[in-house]
Motif scaffolding. Structure first.
Motif, PDB file in Angstrom:
ATOM      1  N   GLY A 162       0.787  -1.346  -0.120  1.00 36.67           N
ATOM      2  CA  GLY A 162      -0.006   0.076   0.093  1.00 36.67           C
ATOM      3  C   GLY A 162       0.804   1.288   0.017  1.00 36.67           C
ATOM      4  O   GLY A 162       0.081   2.311   0.171  1.00 36.67           O
ATOM      5  N   ASN A 163       2.069   1.059  -0.398  1.00 33.35           N
ATOM      6  CA  ASN A 163       3.086   2.328  -0.462  1.00 33.35           C
ATOM      7  C   ASN A 163       2.830   2.836  -1.866  1.00 33.35           C
ATOM      8  O   ASN A 163       2.837   2.355  -2.876  1.00 33.35           O
ATOM      9  CB  ASN A 163       4.515   1.891  -0.250  1.00 33.35           C
ATOM     10  N   ILE A 164       2.378   4.300  -1.724  1.00 30.90           N
ATOM     11  CA  ILE A 164       2.148   4.796  -3.008  1.00 30.90           C
ATOM     12  C   ILE A 164       3.264   5.954  -3.219  1.00 30.90           C
ATOM     13  O   ILE A 164       3.267   6.958  -2.150  1.00 30.90           O
ATOM     14  CB  ILE A 164       0.603   5.393  -3.051  1.00 30.90           C
ATOM     15  N   LEU A 165       3.779   6.333  -4.336  1.00 33.58           N
ATOM     16  CA  LEU A 165       4.888   7.360  -4.586  1.00 33.58           C
ATOM     17  C   LEU A 165       3.883   8.008  -5.541  1.00 33.58           C
ATOM     18  O   LEU A 165       3.702   7.579  -6.781  1.00 33.58           O
ATOM     19  CB  LEU A 165       6.080   6.953  -5.089  1.00 33.58           C
ATOM     20  N   LEU A 166       3.495   9.304  -5.148  1.00 32.23           N
ATOM     21  CA  LEU A 166       2.739  10.192  -6.203  1.00 32.23           C
ATOM     22  C   LEU A 166       3.447  10.889  -7.200  1.00 32.23           C
ATOM     23  O   LEU A 166       4.819  10.975  -6.934  1.00 32.23           O
ATOM     24  CB  LEU A 166       1.846  11.170  -5.532  1.00 32.23           C
ATOM     25  N   LYS A 167       3.144  11.121  -8.323  1.00 34.76           N
ATOM     26  CA  LYS A 167       3.831  11.873  -9.103  1.00 34.76           C
ATOM     27  C   LYS A 167       4.038  13.519  -8.657  1.00 34.76           C
ATOM     28  O   LYS A 167       3.278  13.867  -7.629  1.00 34.76           O
ATOM     29  CB  LYS A 167       3.102  11.970 -10.594  1.00 34.76           C
ATOM     30  N   LYS A 168       4.812  14.092  -9.103  1.00 33.50           N
ATOM     31  CA  LYS A 168       4.613  15.814  -8.973  1.00 33.50           C
ATOM     32  C   LYS A 168       3.438  16.340  -9.246  1.00 33.50           C
ATOM     33  O   LYS A 168       2.883  15.652 -10.386  1.00 33.50           O
ATOM     34  CB  LYS A 168       6.011  16.187  -9.474  1.00 33.50           C
ATOM     35  N   PRO A 169       2.969  17.721  -8.677  1.00 31.41           N
ATOM     36  CA  PRO A 169       2.019  18.348  -9.454  1.00 31.41           C
ATOM     37  C   PRO A 169       2.420  18.693 -10.834  1.00 31.41           C
ATOM     38  O   PRO A 169       3.677  18.850 -11.088  1.00 31.41           O
ATOM     39  CB  PRO A 169       1.893  19.450  -8.591  1.00 31.41           C
ATOM     40  N   PRO A 170       1.508  18.809 -12.054  1.00 35.15           N
ATOM     41  CA  PRO A 170       0.195  18.532 -11.902  1.00 35.15           C
ATOM     42  C   PRO A 170      -0.400  17.311 -11.598  1.00 35.15           C
ATOM     43  O   PRO A 170      -1.567  16.871 -11.634  1.00 35.15           O
ATOM     44  CB  PRO A 170      -0.476  19.254 -12.988  1.00 35.15           C
TER      45      PRO A 170
END
Ligand SMILES: Cc1ncc(COP(=O)(O)O)c(C=O)c1O
Length: 410
Positions: free
Chosen positions: A262-270
């Motif tokens: 369940g570890n999530i690495l989100l992209k940068k904005p936007p």
């Protein structure tokens, strides 16, 4: 110098459409605007010649569509004077405002914090804050409007304290059409450390907006109110604020990595805010809409709307049975009632003459406290409207009487 007849030729909806045997007179531009052919063509071209997903395919067609999608983002950035990485595509102003309320407000507001807003807000910029206040224990307070219904710096100062953490208001209100003193409000709000969320749904289509100069923290608006397609809107946010704002939705396209734990690495904005396949054709259409508005020119748009508004108001003031609520509006919104006639009946009567106006509360349901009437009619003009169309409304209003409106509502 722009020629309105030439402009009108660009809009299929303005060419020979009839309603109830009369030429269609569309005065509901605050609800949505007509689209020029170039916008329609861009949408059709995507479906006809360019269909594929954006940011997902390792082939030329997808690269082309991804580039076109990002060019749309750049066009918005240039329009409002920010960097393209500060432009998030959403489903509309409502989507954008919910994203800030839930992604920023719910994360940072706590018990006793104050969200300052006004009684003139559209539901889309007050209901999300009601919910966030309920969930966080923050309280909503209202900046008193002046006797005309305007948001003023003086009244803002009276209620601004260091408990205020969010200030949110429409830079142009959708019922009264007043322009708020955005720059001054941002300056004062920042002095107490508050973040300013501007609902620009009725501003960006009509007046030049510069988020850097005005120092706006978040700005929300819709594509369909500025000659673009439905289904797309924009949230601008200062990059450092977007970095600390949570996405409202998670899914494909917004994450760089996730694992079984369940570890999530989100992209940068936007990109972290744009989960799922976006409204690609709507972004491409919105890009054309921006080009179109820039070609017409915001100086012209503002001037033309003001001329039309002044003309319409002066003609309506000659009619004794018309009550005007915003004779001094700053934009092309004219809000009124016909004495003794229920607003919806009057709108239905105008419909029989080919005229489209809005009636009701216009989604600003608490403004009734200020207007002291529950329902109004709203004629909202855009640069492609004409003086003849204003005359058509005034002529029709002359016969909008109790007798003619009985039983008319459909
Ligand atoms: C001031 C204002 N804010 C927000 C909205 C919501 O826009 P949308 O329905 O495109 O999300 C509107 C729509 O009328 C509006 O006038």
């Amino acid at each position: 110098m722009q020629d309105v007849n030439q402009i009108r030729k660009d809009f299929p909806m303005l060419n020979g459409k009839m309603m109830n045997g009369y030429p269609l007179v569309y005065l509901d531009n605050a609800a949505t605007t007509f689209k020029p052919q170039s916008v329609i063509d861009a949408v059709v071209k995507y479906y006809t010649d360019e269909t594929c997903n954006a940011h997902r395919g390792d082939y030329e067609l997808s690269a082309m569509v991804s580039d076109a999608y990002e060019a749309g983002r750049q066009a918005i950035a240039d329009l409002i004077h920010c960097e393209s990485k500060e432009v998030i595509f959403t489903s509309g102003a409502s989507g954008s405002l919910n994203l800030v309320a839930y992604g920023y407000g719910r994360k940072y507001l706590k018990e006793g914090d104050v969200i300052l807003s006004t009684e003139a807000e559209h539901a889309s910029n007050i209901l999300p804050w009601f919910k966030v206040a309920e969930e966080t224990g923050a309280v909503i307070e209202y900046i008193p409007l002046d006797e005309e219904g305007r948001l003023t710096v003086e009244n803002f100062k009276k209620v601004l304290t260091d408990k205020v953490k969010v200030v949110t208001f429409a830079s142009v209100t959708n019922v009264l059409g007043y322009i708020a003193p955005v720059k001054e409000i941002c300056k004062l709000a920042h002095e107490v450390g508050a973040v300013v969320v501007v609902d620009g749904a009725q501003a960006v289509p009509h007046v030049a907006v510069n988020v850097k100069d005005e120092d706006i923290d978040f700005l929300a608006f819709s594509g369909h109110k500025m000659c673009g397609p439905t289904g797309v809107g924009v949230l601008y946010g200062k990059y450092e604020l977007l970095e600390i704002t949570d996405p409202f939705m998670l899914g494909g396209g917004s994450n760089a990595r996730f694992d079984i734990c369940g570890n999530i690495l989100l992209k940068k904005p936007p990109f972290k805010f744009e989960a799922g396949t976006p409204a690609i054709e709507a972004v491409l259409g919105l890009h054309e809409a921006v080009k179109y508005l820039q070609k017409v020119g915001f100086d012209y748009i503002e001037k033309r709307e003001k001329e039309l508004r002044d003309y319409l108001v002066s003609k309506m003031q000659e009619l004794d049975h018309i009550i005007l609520y915003n004779a001094n509006a700053d934009t092309g919104i004219v809000t009124f009632n016909v004495k003794d006639v229920f607003a919806q009946d009057a709108a239905s009567y105008l419909n029989t003459k080919g005229i489209c106006v809005r009636s009701g509360t216009h989604c600003a349901k608490i403004l009734v406290n200020v207007l002291e009437t529950s329902e109004t009619l709203r004629a909202s003009l855009y640069f492609y409207n004409t003086f003849e169309e204003c005359d058509a409304l005034v002529e029709a209003l002359k016969t909008t009487t109790v007798e003619n409106c009985i039983g008319i509502f459909f």
